[in-house]
Structure formats: structure tokens, C-alpha cells
Design an enzyme around this catalytic site. Structure first.
Site, PDB file in Angstrom:
ATOM      1  CG  ASP A 472      -2.172   0.754   1.104  1.00 48.31           C
ATOM      2  OD1 ASP A 472      -2.309   1.496   0.119  1.00 48.31           O
ATOM      3  OD2 ASP A 472      -3.037   0.646   1.993  1.00 48.31           O
ATOM      4  CG  ASP A 542      -9.384   2.614  -0.429  1.00 55.09           C
ATOM      5  OD1 ASP A 542      -8.897   1.493  -0.649  1.00 55.09           O
ATOM      6  OD2 ASP A 542      -8.820   3.469   0.271  1.00 55.09           O
TER       7      ASP A 542
END
Ligand code: DGJ
Length: 724
Positions: A472, A542
């Protein structure tokens, strides 16, 4: 077959479908003549007369003629008033570069680019052109590759300081191409967090239009991509040219329209706030850019990109390897978990047939929220008393693979790492640090930081025996400064950072060839071909709401294939939008990429849990068609209420068709959607309904999409060719 043919001063790059033609002018400038459908030959005279706008033309330097010459790698300051691809501060302070053709070599295959991701392959040919400024001795090597199996040209440039003094590069594009007209629509992908890659199409206008980033990444807001489509070009028909940069940092993708409607397309590192010192003998390699041509509309352009990346860029190991159906703990637990809870979620996932359990953020340091501990990659014994090893063992004992999340490029000010090495964070000495999501970015331009990141990830992978790593990256650059770089090289930091990142990724994927790496950057904030050279899949967004995902995945597919899009079914009400959509629709949409779950299966109803078993089985059985077939967009969520796409296996024997109706309509006729990609000669049975149709009927009349009432209703059809 891909070939590069030299005829006198003309270089003709071609495969069976496209041609790219350039020529050396009398004063040795390099002219661009053509990019498009394959030609048998081209007479330069017509193109040059058009560009010179007259019966006679004078492209000599003397007469300021470069301003009208369609060029391959234009520079500044010698009469071409358009934006240049190369800008240099010479030792005498001037910025002009007079690049003249020196020599050309044609090679089989495709050379690698030092330190950078780039396409590769054998079934291609490469043209290596050397240019030189005789006065300053600056040399430029241009690489052009044409591929047999996809309609793309890959380009890059290497600039070498052949002089005896320091020079500074302040702009070095990867690709520049001058098209003869401006009768195009201009398409870019723009968005925001949770709204990545919306499709924006508008007519090309005089002046500059483009997208760029300065945040240190390719970003959530822009993508290193642009397309030109003829006004009448649709998904299935018409001319389109696409360009994409194989790079993950600050970029510029721009089209500029000049006098007489000529259009200059450029892609490369964003020249704003870029400067690179080249000492005598030093070279600078630009990232690679790819240019694709399609006569089959935007769909053809996208499939050309998909083929290019799949056959010539994505990690070989994962190309046709099975991508495990995963369950990620983020939306299931966020930071609130311990070993028992994770094992219990994993157990429930295993019962549904899920193959990989991924523990997301929150397992290290003392990270109960996002304010702390990035950089301290030691397990939090409060949550996982038996360490990573015991959790992994217990998950694997359930028959699942184990996967783990890290954000290796970051450091929290509240961390032992930061307390020990405050200099390792990107910052400007004397200025107060600017955090985002309470974190700072590690200075990956530094070798010691690269080594730290490599060690931290290696140790975590070994301790956890993970088969998967979610890498990430959750903040943009600010306070851009490196204490490891001299004052006059501070503007090198953003590119040096990306080179450092690539070097760490390269080491890791080599050291852990069996680990599946998935990229992530607050969702799809660095979802670009550069990263895809190392990680075969990327968390697309997301936002897991099915209707939002229709738009995000549709837009992403403009230049990135389904096999790269991480795509999960999540719980309702959706955590980002609050919307409730049917499980079947969330499933159908998530099948548009690398399939998985982002929920706590223990919280589902009995009925939903048993549906999951069928879903996992379907995802596995249809994987090859969904991820590696040809993808055809049918109805755009950017243009109407409905979304539809179909993926068709290479042999045209199987297809997966997805239709989603956004808002419920009263008294509306069910859509009749024309399919694409099927064989008109074959007959297909829709497995879900048992109906059989001719391929021609599905292609030219359509398939009736009658859905139940309610918002976000959908159809998922599996088409199988009837054996003769
Ligand atoms: C941002 C990612 O996009 C999410 O999926 C999740 O991993 C969080 N970071 C964790 O902090």
C-alpha cells in the site's frame, strides 16, 4: 510479422496492421510522417507539403523551418515555437539543442531500460536512432519498438552528456509525435479518491490540453494515459490513438494543437519542477511510453493496450497463473482484531471456498488507528501473541493461503523508526513536517532507506510465510526535500524516489518469485503500467460500491486489462456510499477483475453464505475467460443508466456477460444490448437461462436484458458455444 524497413532516408516500422514512418531530412532533422493503419509505402512529399502548407516548403534551420516540420524528438530554442520534448541547460546557460540524425541500427527483440520497467519480447523489432548536437556534443538515442502481436509502438529516449562540462536536463519526454490534423476528441481518465478514472471526452482545441501530476505518483486524480478518437469513433468503430507512460511518478500527458491544426502529443516525466544534473559522460534514461493505434474504436484501442501489457509487460510468472480468490480483512475488521477474530473470519471464508486470507493494516507496532507505527514492522503481540508465524500456521491449517498488508514506503512520526532516523523522511530541513494520514514518506532515493524497506518486507514475508503481499501507499509528496541530495539536485528527488522504489520492487520480486504482490495506493492511486511490471494486480479503488465500481472499472479498462484490477464483493450498506445493492450485482461487478471479498462472512445470513460457495466456484471456473479473454465495453455508465461489458475467450467459445441497470425505471423497455467479440458463425447457449442464440443474432440484434425491479439490478450470463 513485425519489421522495420529502411528505404533511403525513410524508416518504416510495421506489423500486419499498423505502420509508423519517420524520415531523415536533408539537414538531418528527424521528421515524423505517419502513424496509423498499415501502408505498403508512403511518399513523404505529400505529408511534408501539407505540413509546410505550400507547393514548396523550407524546413531548414536557417529559415526557422523547424516550426512547421512534423518531428520525432523536438527541442527548444532553434525556431520550433512549439513545446519541445527535450530541454537542456547547456554549460553556457543557453537552452537550445540542435539534434541531428547520426546513425540508425535495427535490432531483433527489445532491449531492457536500465533501472526502469519496460516492455520486453522476442516477436518485435527495435530501431535505435542516434542523434547529436554537434556544438554541445549532447547525444540522444531514440528507441522505437514495433510488435508482431499488438498494434503498439514503444518509445523511449536516452540523453548523454558528451561534452566536457556539466549540463542540466529540465525536460526529457519519452514520446513526442506530431500528427497532421486536430480533428480528434481528446480523452483522459480523471477522478479522485474513491472515484478513480472517470472517462472525460471533449473536442481537441487549439493550445495545450492534458493531464499531469506533481504529487510523486501517477495519482488517484489522473492517469498517465491519453487517447485521441475521431469525432465519430465509438467503442466498436473508428480511429483511435492511445498513449500511455510506463511510469509511476510525476508525469505529463499532453496534446497541443498548433497552426494549421497540427497536433503534438507528448508523454513523459513532468518537466515542472524537474531538473537532472548530467556530468560529462552521464546518461539519463527516460521511462518508456507506448502508442497504440486502433481502427476498431476505443474498444480496439483498449484491447491493444491490454495485449501489450499482458504479452510484453506484466510479470511472466502470473500471466496465466491462477489468481486465488481472496478475502481481505480491511472492511471486515479495520484495526479492530486479534488472532482469534482473524482465524474465525478465515474459517468462515474457508467454508465458502475462499483460497487466500489477507490480513490488512493494524498488525504491527501499536497501531490501533492510522496515527502510529508505520515503519515499525514488528508484530503487535497484544493482538497476535503467537506472532505472524502462529497466525499464518492457523490460517494455513484451514486450507487457505496467508497474505499480509504493508505500507513499506511510509513512516509515522510516532514510530521507533522515525525517532531513530528522522532524516529518512522526505522533508525540507527547518520547515515543519507536513503529515498526511498522520504519516511521512520515506526518502526512497537513499540507498540506506531502500535497504531498510527491502529488509523489512523480506523479514515480514519470511516470518509470515505469506503467499501474497498487499503493498500500500497512502499519501502524496509534500515538503519535497532530501538531506541526501546536494542543493542543486533537489529537483531530482521525485524521479530518484521512483527509481528507488523500482529497485526495491525488482529485488523483492526476484527474491520472492512465488509471492503474489498486489499494489495499492489509497485504492488505485498508483495503478499504472510502471507498477504493473512488478505487481500483476492492483487494488482498483477503495470504493467497493457496485454502482461506483461499474464506472471505476469501466474507466480503468480504457488502458488496463481486467487481470490487473483487484475487485471485491463487500458488505451492505456499502462503507463508502451507504448504498444497498443486491449481493448478485456486487458479485457480477467484482467478477470484472481479480475476484475476492472485503467483508466479514460471519455476519452474512445463512442464505448469503451459501451463495458465496457458488460465487467462488463460478469465479474460479470462469477465470480464464474473465481475466484473459478479450474485453468489450458495451454500455457506458458515463453515458447512461446502464453498464454492460463482455469478456470473450480467445477461441470465442466462452463469454461472460455482465449487465447492470443503475436506477430502477418505471415502465421502461428492457435493454437490447448488442454483444461484441463473439463469432457470428457459432451458436451460443446462455447457461443461466438455457436459451440458445446465433452469434450473429447476439452481435447484430442483441440480447434482451430483462432485470428484476429495484436499483442496481443485474444480469450475469455465461455464454458457451454449442458444439457442432
Ligand atoms: C488504503 C487501502 O486502499 C485500503 O484497502 C486499506 O488497505 C487501508 N489503506 C489500510 O490502511
Amino acid at each position: 510479422m513485425a519489421e522495420i524497413v529502411r528505404e533511403g532516408n525513410l524508416f518504416h516500422l510495421r506489423n500486419d496492421r499498423i505502420s509508423y514512418i519517420l524520415c531523415v531530412m536533408p539537414e538531418h532533422a528527424l521528421a515524423h510522417l505517419y502513424f496509423g493503419r498499415r501502408l505498403s509505402r508512403l511518399d513523404p512529399d505529400q505529408v511534408l507539403r501539407h505540413a509546410g502548407s505550400g507547393d514548396t516548403y523550407n524546413f531548414t534551420l536557417q529559415e526557422c523551418g523547424l516550426d512547421r516540420l512534423p518531428q520525432e524528438y523536438p527541442s527548444f530554442g532553434l525556431g520550433d515555437q512549439r513545446v519541445g520534448a527535450l530541454k537542456i541547460e547547456n554549460a553556457d546557460g543557453s537552452t537550445a539543442a540542435d539534434l541531428r540524425f547520426v546513425s540508425a541500427v535495427i535490432e531483433q527483440g527489445k532491449p531492457a531500460l536500465a533501472g526502469l520497467p519496460a516492455t520486453f519480447g522476442d516477436n518485435c523489432q527495435t530501431l535505435r536512432i542516434s542523434m547529436k548536437d554537434q556544438q554541445t556534443n549532447v547525444q540522444v538515442e531514440l528507441l522505437y519498438t514495433v510488435f508482431e502481436d499488438c498494434d503498439a509502438i514503444a518509445r523511449s529516449a536516452k540523453i548523454t552528456n558528451g561534452s566536457l562540462a556539466d549540463i542540466r536536463l529540465t525536460g526529457a519526454m519519452s514520446l513526442s509525435v506530431d500528427l497532421p490534423d486536430d480533428q480528434w476528441d481528446f480523452i483522459t481518465l480523471n477522478g479522485a479518491w474513491a472515484r478513480e478514472r472517470g472517462v472525460y471526452r471533449r473536442p481537441l482545441m487549439p493550445g495545450h490540453q492534458g493531464v499531469s501530476t506533481q504529487c510523486g505518483a501517477s495519482s488517484l486524480q489522473q492517469s498517465p494515459f491519453l487517447a485521441l478518437a475521431r469525432r465519430e469513433t465509438s467503442e466498436a468503430q473508428g480511429e483511435a490513438i492511445g498513449a500511455a507512460l510506463i511510469y509511476s511518478g510525476n508525469f505529463l500527458a499532453q496534446a497541443s494543437v498548433y497552426q494549421n491544426g497540427s497536433t503534438r502529443v507528448m508523454l513523459g516525466i513532468n518537466p515542472d519542477d524537474f531538473s537532472w544534473l548530467l556530468q560529462p559522460g552521464d546518461s539519463f534514461q527516460t521511462p518508456e511510453a507506448a502508442l497504440v493505434y486502433s481502427a476498431q474504436g476505443l474498444g480496439g484501442m483498449s484491447r491493444a493496450f491490454h495485449t501489450l501489457w499482458e504479452k510484453h509487460l506484466l510479470p511472466r510468472k502470473w500471466l496465466n497463473a491462477h489468481r486465488p480468490v481472496l478475502l481481505n480483512s480491511w472492511e471486515a475488521a479495520y484495526f479492530d482484531f486479534d488472532e482469534e477474530k482473524l482465524v474465525s473470519i478465515a474459517k468462515s471464508a474457508a467454508e465458502a471456498g475462499v483460497e487466500l486470507f489477507v490480513m490488512d493494516d493494524g498488525w504491527f507496532g501499536h497501531r490501533d488507528d492510522d496515527t502510529t507505527s508505520l515503519g515499525d514492522w514488528t508484530v503487535d503481540k497484544r493482538k497476535l501473541p503467537g506472532g505472524l508465524g502462529r497466525l499464518s500456521d492457523r490460517v494455513r491449517a484451514l486450507g487457505l493461503q496467508f497474505g499480509i498488508w504493508m505500507e513499506p514506503e511510509m513512516v509515522s512520526p510516532d514510530s521507533d523508526l522515525y525517532r531513530a532516523h528522522p532524516d529518512w523522511a522526505i522533508h525540507i530541513p527547518g520547515r515543519a513536517g507536513i503529515t498526511a494520514r498522520h504519516q511521512l514518506t520515506l526518502d526512497l532515493s537513499r540507498k540506506d532507506v531502500q535497504d531498510f524497506v527491502y529488509q523489512a518486507v523480506s523479514t515480514t514475508l519470511k516470518e509470515s510465510r505469506a503467499a501474497y503481499l498487499k503493498w500500500d501507499m497512502n499519501r502524496n509528496f509534500s515538503n519535497i526535500g532530501s538531506t541526501a541530495l546536494p542543493v542543486d539536485q533537489q529537483k531530482e528527488l521525485p524521479h530518484r524516489y521512483i527509481l528507488g522504489l523500482y529497485s526495491v520492487m525488482e529485488r523483492l520480486v526476484k527474491a520472492f518469485p512465488n509471492v503474489l504482490f498486489e499494489g495499492c495506493a489509497s485504492g488505485g492511486g498508483r495503478f499504472d503500467p510502471g507498477m504493473l511490471y512488478y505487481v500483476p494486480q492492483f487494488w482498483c479503488s477503495d470504493n467497493t460500491d457496485a454502482l461506483c465500481r461499474c464506472r471505476i472499472q469501466y474507466g480503468t479498462s480504457m488502458f488496463l486489462p481486467p487481470s490487473t484490477m483487484g475487485s471485491h464483493v463487500s458488505a451492505v450498506p456499502n462503507h463508502q456510499t451507504g448504498r444497498i445493492t443486491p449481493l448478485q450485482t456486487r458479485f457480477a461487478v467484482a467478477l470484472g477483475g481479480c475476484f475476492g471479498y472485503e467483508l466479514d462472512p460471519r455476519k452474512l445470513t445463512e442464505e448469503e453464505r451459501s451463495a458465496l460457495q457458488g460465487q467462488v466456484k463460478y469465479a474460479q471456473d470462469s477465470e480464464s475467460t474473465r481475466l484473459h479473454g478479450g474485453m468489450y465495453r458495451l454500455l457506458s455508465p458515463f453515458e447512461g443508466n446502464d453498464t454492460a461489458w463482455i469478456t470473450v475467450s480467445k477461441d470465442q467459445k466462452e463469454a461472460v456477460f455482465t449487465y447492470v441497470r443503475g436506477q430502477a425505471q418505471a415502465n421502461a423497455a428492457p435493454a437490447l444490448v448488442k454483444l461484441q467479440g463473439l463469432s457470428p458463425e457459432k451458436r451460443y447457449t446462455v447457461q443461466e437461462t438455457g436459451q440458445t442464440f446465433g452469434g450473429d443474432e447476439l452481435l447484430f440484434s442483441g440480447i434482451l436484458c430483462k432485470v428484476d425491479g429495484g436499483n442496481a439490478a443485474s444480469l450475469l450470463y455465461t455464454l458457451k458455444a454449442v458444439e457442432a
